[in-house]
Design an enzyme around this catalytic site. Structure first.
Site, mmCIF file in Angstrom:
data_model
loop_
_atom_site.group_PDB
_atom_site.id
_atom_site.type_symbol
_atom_site.label_atom_id
_atom_site.label_comp_id
_atom_site.label_asym_id
_atom_site.label_seq_id
_atom_site.Cartn_x
_atom_site.Cartn_y
_atom_site.Cartn_z
ATOM 1 N N LYS A 76 0.851 -1.195 0.000
ATOM 2 C CA LYS A 76 0.000 0.000 0.000
ATOM 3 C C LYS A 76 0.885 1.244 0.000
ATOM 4 O O LYS A 76 1.919 1.277 0.691
ATOM 5 C CB LYS A 76 -0.907 -0.023 1.228
ATOM 6 C CG LYS A 76 -1.963 1.076 1.272
ATOM 7 C CD LYS A 76 -2.876 0.886 2.486
ATOM 8 C CE LYS A 76 -3.960 1.937 2.567
ATOM 9 N NZ LYS A 76 -4.868 1.733 3.724
ATOM 10 N N SER A 151 -9.782 1.593 3.018
ATOM 11 C CA SER A 151 -8.945 2.356 2.111
ATOM 12 C C SER A 151 -7.912 1.517 1.358
ATOM 13 O O SER A 151 -7.295 1.984 0.415
ATOM 14 C CB SER A 151 -8.203 3.446 2.899
ATOM 15 O OG SER A 151 -7.330 2.867 3.860
ATOM 16 N N SER A 175 -9.973 -0.665 7.225
ATOM 17 C CA SER A 175 -9.414 -0.447 5.894
ATOM 18 C C SER A 175 -8.700 -1.642 5.288
ATOM 19 O O SER A 175 -8.316 -1.601 4.120
ATOM 20 C CB SER A 175 -8.455 0.755 5.910
ATOM 21 O OG SER A 175 -9.175 1.957 6.016
#
Length: 477
Positions: A76, A151, A175
């Protein structure tokens, strides 16, 4: 060239049935062929192949392979890898290059993992759909008109789409778990402090935790065993010894397992398809020997409010450093220093990030601190105590990961409160700091994935992962 698990890949690599270079090349080719999905922000073509060739030479030389030898991973883009971009999917960091490795990256390198690239996300990890990204949205691998969750939407979509075997994400209020549920993969948020946050761009510092997305619980356990543990660079990282997660998983059996079922996680408003799929799997687990124990978590209705007060307060402080003066985007429209600060932040941050900064600043202001922030901290303590009471009588708590299946791209962008409700079941475990994960359990009537959330006690990730494996395997009977 696809693999159902890291064990499958590792056996083939060590048996010399294929090379690391061939495996990484296959992944890079798939990534290149699917760039229109917007999953990867940056792809490490040259570096990934260099890593792979180095690992092949290591095996040729008879050296001992690392615990994650040749594992192709996506990272990420809020986790620092030295010499690569670190954007947090934000315009304000569009030209920033990381100057050091996050602790988790260093530990993964030491055990021979291969990094394929950095993946898309909601800006500064603020969002539940991966639509709050300066790079644009990511489509769900099961329906390109739907969101992958957020997210860590890019991380989940990469694993689900065979564009990485395992991915790292971050979980502040769901997330990792919510996108895992939306993309039919396993997503683990460990106990707060189990994994070092050093090198992770902060959103809500007392909530943030690096998480793992994988196709199965065993792969998540393998990665957790490498990246967990105390770190002198992170004062919040735990000194608890890192156990043998594989051994702990073997000790879990469905027969006699006590599963707590909170009535608050099955409200009348719960999507009927989600409710049906979850109940079907719970019935199957009961038939295989698990014991379902009704429990109550009466404060659940306050979770979203408390979470958005506390995390936005922390975010307003953490994001103050992005001002255009020291690094990142700087507005060219400024006539003086104050203008430069204001314009850089106005132009550099997206709408959701600005909304949360303003909310956080408001709840920390002198006239409202006691009314909002202090009260939310008191509610947080109540959540912690309530979970401790519940988990004293059950092994894990189970329920839906999300109250509804993946929704359409753009469907909730004009209604922030409706978007926030996507995390109504994941936020409570984050408030309490306890481990939780999402495991795939089926599909709705439209063929979209449904995830089951499992919540465990502090530092009982092994039991949680063992339960997740049993839950996932039960559906294959």
């Amino acid at each position: 060239m696809q693999f159902s698990s890291y064990r499958d890949l590792r056996e083939k690599l060590l048996a010399r049935e294929m090379s690391c270079e061939a495996v990484v090349t296959a992944y890079l080719q798939r990534i290149e062929a699917t760039r229109d999905r917007n999953i990867y922000i940056s792809v490490f073509y040259d570096e990934a192949l260099r890593q792979a060739r180095s690992l092949d030479r290591k095996l040729d030389a008879g050296e001992t392979p690392g615990k994650l030898f040749g594992m192709p991973m996506a990272i990420k883009d809020n986790i620092s890898i030295e010499g690569t971009g670190l954007t947090c999917a934000s315009k304000i960091l569009s030209n920033y290059t990381a100057v050091y490795d996050a602790t988790v990256i260093r530990r993964l390198k030491e055990e021979d993992a291969v990094f394929l690239g950095k993946v898309n996300m909601d800006e500064f990890a603020m969002g539940s759909s991966n639509e709050n990204s300066s790079f644009g949205p990511v489509p769900n691998p099961y329906d390109s008109t739907k969101v992958p969750g957020g997210s860590s939407g890019g991380s989940a979509a990469a694993v689900a789409g065979d564009l990485a075997l395992v991915a790292l994400g971050s979980d502040t209020g769901g997330s990792v778990r919510q996108p895992a549920g939306f993309c039919n993969v396993v997503g683990l948020k460990p106990t707060y402090g189990r994994i070092s946050r050093y090198g992770v761009v902060a959103f809500g510092s007392s909530f943030d935790q690096i998480g793992i997305l994988s196709k199965n619980a065993d792969d998540a356990a393998a990665v957790l065993g490498v990246i967990a543990g105390n770190d002198g660079s992170d004062a919040t990282s735990s000194h608890n010894q890192v156990p043998d997660y594989a051994a702990e998983m073997e000790g879990v059996s469905l027969r006699g397992l006590k599963i707590g079922i909170p009535k608050e996680y099955f409200p009348e408003s719960l999507n009927s398809d989600v409710a049906s799929v979850i109940q079907e799997r719970l019935d199957l687990l009961r038939s295989l020997g698990a014991e379902m124990i009704p429990i109550t978590l009466p404060e659940s209705d306050y979770a979203i409010a408390a979470y958005y007060i506390l995390t936005t307060a922390e975010a307003s402080s953490n994001l103050a450093r992005f001002d255009g003066a020291r690094y990142g985007y700087r507005s060219e429209k400024s006539s003086d220093l104050t203008d430069m600060y204001v314009n850089s932040r106005t132009e550099g941050f997206g709408e959701e990030v600005k909304r949360r900064i303003m909310l956080g600043t408001y709840v920390l202001s002198a006239g409202y601190y006691d009314t909002y922030y202090k009260k939310a901290q008191q509610v947080r303590r109540v959540f912690l105590n309530r979970y401790r009471e519940a988990l004293a009588n059950v092994d894990v708590i189970a329920g839906p990961t999300s109250p509804f299946p993946p929704f359409g791209i753009g469907d909730k962008m004009d209604d922030p409160l409706e978007m926030y409700l996507a995390d109504v079941f994941t936020v409570p475990a984050s408030i309490a700091g306890i481990p939780a994960l999402s495991v795939p359990v089926g599909f709705d009537s439209s063929g979209l994935p449904v995830g089951m959330q499992l919540i465990g006690n502090f530092f009982e990730e092994g039991k949680l992962l063992g339960t997740a494996r049993a839950v996932q395997n039960a559906g294959k009977v």
